[in-house]
Design a protein around this motif. Structure first.
Motif, PDB file in Angstrom:
ATOM      1  N   GLU A 114      27.328  72.278 -26.117  1.00  0.00           N
ATOM      2  CA  GLU A 114      28.528  72.257 -26.950  1.00  0.00           C
ATOM      3  C   GLU A 114      29.480  71.122 -26.616  1.00  0.00           C
ATOM      4  N   ARG A 115      29.431  70.610 -25.422  1.00  0.00           N
ATOM      5  CA  ARG A 115      30.387  69.572 -25.030  1.00  0.00           C
ATOM      6  C   ARG A 115      30.044  68.196 -25.617  1.00  0.00           C
ATOM      7  N   PHE A 116      28.784  67.972 -26.006  1.00  0.00           N
ATOM      8  CA  PHE A 116      28.366  66.661 -26.506  1.00  0.00           C
ATOM      9  C   PHE A 116      28.241  66.670 -28.022  1.00  0.00           C
ATOM     10  N   THR A 117      28.829  65.640 -28.656  1.00  0.00           N
ATOM     11  CA  THR A 117      28.784  65.521 -30.117  1.00  0.00           C
ATOM     12  C   THR A 117      28.465  64.080 -30.506  1.00  0.00           C
ATOM     13  N   PRO A 118      27.268  63.817 -31.044  1.00  0.00           N
ATOM     14  CA  PRO A 118      26.983  62.477 -31.561  1.00  0.00           C
ATOM     15  C   PRO A 118      27.647  62.273 -32.922  1.00  0.00           C
ATOM     16  N   TYR A 119      27.911  61.024 -33.264  1.00  0.00           N
ATOM     17  CA  TYR A 119      28.549  60.733 -34.549  1.00  0.00           C
ATOM     18  C   TYR A 119      28.199  59.312 -34.996  1.00  0.00           C
ATOM     19  N   VAL A 120      28.292  59.087 -36.291  1.00  0.00           N
ATOM     20  CA  VAL A 120      28.128  57.755 -36.876  1.00  0.00           C
ATOM     21  C   VAL A 120      29.215  57.570 -37.920  1.00  0.00           C
ATOM     22  N   GLY A 121      29.421  56.321 -38.323  1.00  0.00           N
ATOM     23  CA  GLY A 121      30.432  56.074 -39.340  1.00  0.00           C
ATOM     24  C   GLY A 121      30.374  54.661 -39.873  1.00  0.00           C
ATOM     25  N   GLY A 122      31.087  54.451 -40.953  1.00  0.00           N
ATOM     26  CA  GLY A 122      31.197  53.130 -41.557  1.00  0.00           C
ATOM     27  C   GLY A 122      32.507  53.011 -42.298  1.00  0.00           C
ATOM     28  N   GLY A 123      32.931  51.782 -42.528  1.00  0.00           N
ATOM     29  CA  GLY A 123      34.204  51.579 -43.206  1.00  0.00           C
ATOM     30  C   GLY A 123      34.239  50.291 -43.998  1.00  0.00           C
ATOM     31  N   VAL A 124      35.137  50.262 -44.975  1.00  0.00           N
ATOM     32  CA  VAL A 124      35.368  49.098 -45.818  1.00  0.00           C
ATOM     33  C   VAL A 124      36.852  48.773 -45.778  1.00  0.00           C
ATOM     34  N   GLY A 125      37.190  47.491 -45.652  1.00  0.00           N
ATOM     35  CA  GLY A 125      38.607  47.151 -45.591  1.00  0.00           C
ATOM     36  C   GLY A 125      38.863  45.670 -45.677  1.00  0.00           C
ATOM     37  N   ILE A 126      39.840  45.205 -44.877  1.00  0.00           N
ATOM     38  CA  ILE A 126      40.267  43.810 -44.927  1.00  0.00           C
ATOM     39  C   ILE A 126      40.440  43.256 -43.515  1.00  0.00           C
ATOM     40  N   ALA A 127      40.375  41.921 -43.443  1.00  0.00           N
ATOM     41  CA  ALA A 127      40.648  41.202 -42.199  1.00  0.00           C
ATOM     42  C   ALA A 127      42.045  40.602 -42.273  1.00  0.00           C
ATOM     43  N   ILE A 128      42.836  40.815 -41.208  1.00  0.00           N
ATOM     44  CA  ILE A 128      44.202  40.282 -41.135  1.00  0.00           C
ATOM     45  C   ILE A 128      44.359  39.567 -39.794  1.00  0.00           C
ATOM     46  N   PRO A 129      43.739  38.401 -39.639  1.00  0.00           N
ATOM     47  CA  PRO A 129      43.815  37.716 -38.341  1.00  0.00           C
ATOM     48  C   PRO A 129      45.138  37.001 -38.131  1.00  0.00           C
ATOM     49  N   HIS A 130      45.468  36.819 -36.851  1.00  0.00           N
ATOM     50  CA  HIS A 130      46.549  35.915 -36.478  1.00  0.00           C
ATOM     51  C   HIS A 130      45.895  34.551 -36.256  1.00  0.00           C
ATOM     52  N   VAL A 131      46.139  33.630 -37.182  1.00  0.00           N
ATOM     53  CA  VAL A 131      45.469  32.335 -37.196  1.00  0.00           C
ATOM     54  C   VAL A 131      46.250  31.336 -36.343  1.00  0.00           C
ATOM     55  N   ASP A 132      45.549  30.689 -35.420  1.00  0.00           N
ATOM     56  CA  ASP A 132      46.153  29.682 -34.546  1.00  0.00           C
ATOM     57  C   ASP A 132      45.275  28.439 -34.585  1.00  0.00           C
TER      58      ASP A 132
END
Length: 225
Positions: free
Chosen positions: A128-146
């Motif tokens: 019960e203490r161990f739980t495997p998981y997977v996931g994915g996401g879609v979004g945007i990149a907001i870098p600090h450009v130097d």
């Protein structure tokens, strides 16, 4: 009367499902790297550039690599939420010299923000203490450009919304108790970035295109309520 009873029953089932749902907040640190990739476009004034860059992640140098997410787990063990990761990418000396820049980095975060869908399997290992998981996401990149072109007085230094981003992850959580847990996971992020390079007076702005892929092994802590 039957319709009213059925509606009430359906409402009770929905409320029970919502009551059994769980909000999980997670925070992590880790070791992060960046794949080699091609950068191309123009510098301010119109100079064309194109080169494969052997990016460095430098996750343990300030500002450190880190991330966090909030996931709303349903009774069916599907989760929905948001995640933000402060990844980093630095161009090495040789690549900067070949491109004609003194600085080329996304060092106060090549920040990736995504809306995630996740799935978990409590008790998958009959423990019960161990739980495997997977996931994915879609979004945007907001870098600090130097970026600073060699010999230029101007410097690009600020946040930009540069393009779309994707995230994939797989991990294993260890429950310390009903509220707190530790976890380890692998993460990959991809982003397609169009970066604007600020010009000096009398010049046109530069535009650079680069895809960045990061890999990370994370360890973190989560709290559920």
């Amino acid at each position: 009367m039957m319709k009213i009873t059925n509606t009430a029953a359906a409402a009770l089932v929905l409320m029970a499902g919502q009551a059994s749902a769980e909000l999980e907040l997670s925070f992590y640190l880790g070791a992060q790297s960046v794949q080699e990739s091609s950068i191309s476009g123009t510098l301010p004034g119109g100079t064309s550039v194109s080169r494969n860059v052997d990016w460095e992640g430098q996750p343990f140098e300030s500002p450190f690599y880190y991330g966090g997410r909030a996931i709303w787990w349903t009774q069916s063990n599907f989760g929905f939420g948001i995640e933000g990761t402060h990844t980093k990418a630095y161009a090495p000396d040789a690549d900067r010299a070949a491109l004609g820049v003194d600085r080329l980095e996304f060092s106060d975060g090549h920040n990736i923000l995504t809306a995630n869908v996740m799935k978990r399997w409590p008790g998958a290992f009959k423990q019960e203490r161990f739980t495997p998981y997977v996931g994915g996401g879609v979004g945007i990149a907001i870098p600090h450009v130097d970026i600073q072109v060699t010999g230029a007085s101007s410097r690009t230094f600020g946040y930009e919304v540069t393009g779309p981003a994707l995230r994939g992850l797989a991990g294993l959580k260890y429950n310390l108790n009903e509220k707190w847990a530790l976890f380890g996971e692998y993460q990959i992020t991809w982003s397609d970035n169009e970066v604007t390079v600020d010009p000096a007076a009398g010049q046109s702005a530069g535009k650079l295109d680069v895809e960045l892929v990061t890999h990370a092994v994370n360890v973190g802590i989560s709290y559920s309520f």
